[in-house]
Write a protein that holds these residues in place. Structure first.
Motif, mmCIF file in Angstrom:
data_model
loop_
_atom_site.group_PDB
_atom_site.id
_atom_site.type_symbol
_atom_site.label_atom_id
_atom_site.label_comp_id
_atom_site.label_asym_id
_atom_site.label_seq_id
_atom_site.Cartn_x
_atom_site.Cartn_y
_atom_site.Cartn_z
ATOM 1 N N LEU A 145 16.734 16.353 3.727
ATOM 2 C CA LEU A 145 16.196 16.509 5.070
ATOM 3 C C LEU A 145 15.089 17.557 5.039
ATOM 4 O O LEU A 145 15.307 18.685 4.594
ATOM 5 N N THR B 11 12.048 19.528 7.269
ATOM 6 C CA THR B 11 11.527 19.882 8.584
ATOM 7 C C THR B 11 10.230 20.649 8.383
ATOM 8 O O THR B 11 10.143 21.497 7.495
ATOM 9 N N GLN C 23 10.664 15.970 11.421
ATOM 10 C CA GLN C 23 11.880 16.075 10.621
ATOM 11 C C GLN C 23 12.109 14.693 10.023
ATOM 12 O O GLN C 23 12.167 13.702 10.751
#
Length: 77
Positions: free
Chosen positions: A2, A4, A14
Motif C-alpha cells: 500500500l 500513499t 493511495q
C-alpha cells in the motif's frame, strides 16, 4: 504493498501495488496512467541503481517510479 503519496499539484493518492498481472495497480487512475506511460522504460530502483525496465507487475520498479514522479508519504507491505 500500500503506497500513499501526493502528486506535484497536491492531489493525494493511495494505491495497492499488487504485482499481479490482471490488476497490478488498485486505486488511483492517475497512478495507473503514470505507470502505463512509463511502461517499458528504464527506472532506477535506488539513487545509484540498479536499473530495470518498468513493468506494472514489478512492485519495486513501480515504487521507484512513484518516488521519482510523486512525493511518497508512506509505504506499507
Amino acid at each position: 504493498m500500500l503506497v500513499t503519496g501526493t502528486f506535484e499539484d497536491g492531489a493525494a493518492y493511495q494505491v495497492d501495488v499488487t504485482g499481479q498481472d490482471e490488476q497490478s495497480i488498485l486505486g488511483s487512475r492517475r497512478v495507473r496512467a503514470l505507470v502505463e506511460q512509463y511502461a517499458g522504460q528504464p527506472v532506477l530502483l535506488g539513487p545509484l541503481g540498479p536499473q530495470r525496465d518498468l513493468e506494472a507487475t514489478d512492485t519495486a520498479a513501480v515504487l521507484a517510479l512513484l518516488r521519482q514522479h510523486t512525493t511518497v508519504v508512506e509505504v506499507r507491505p
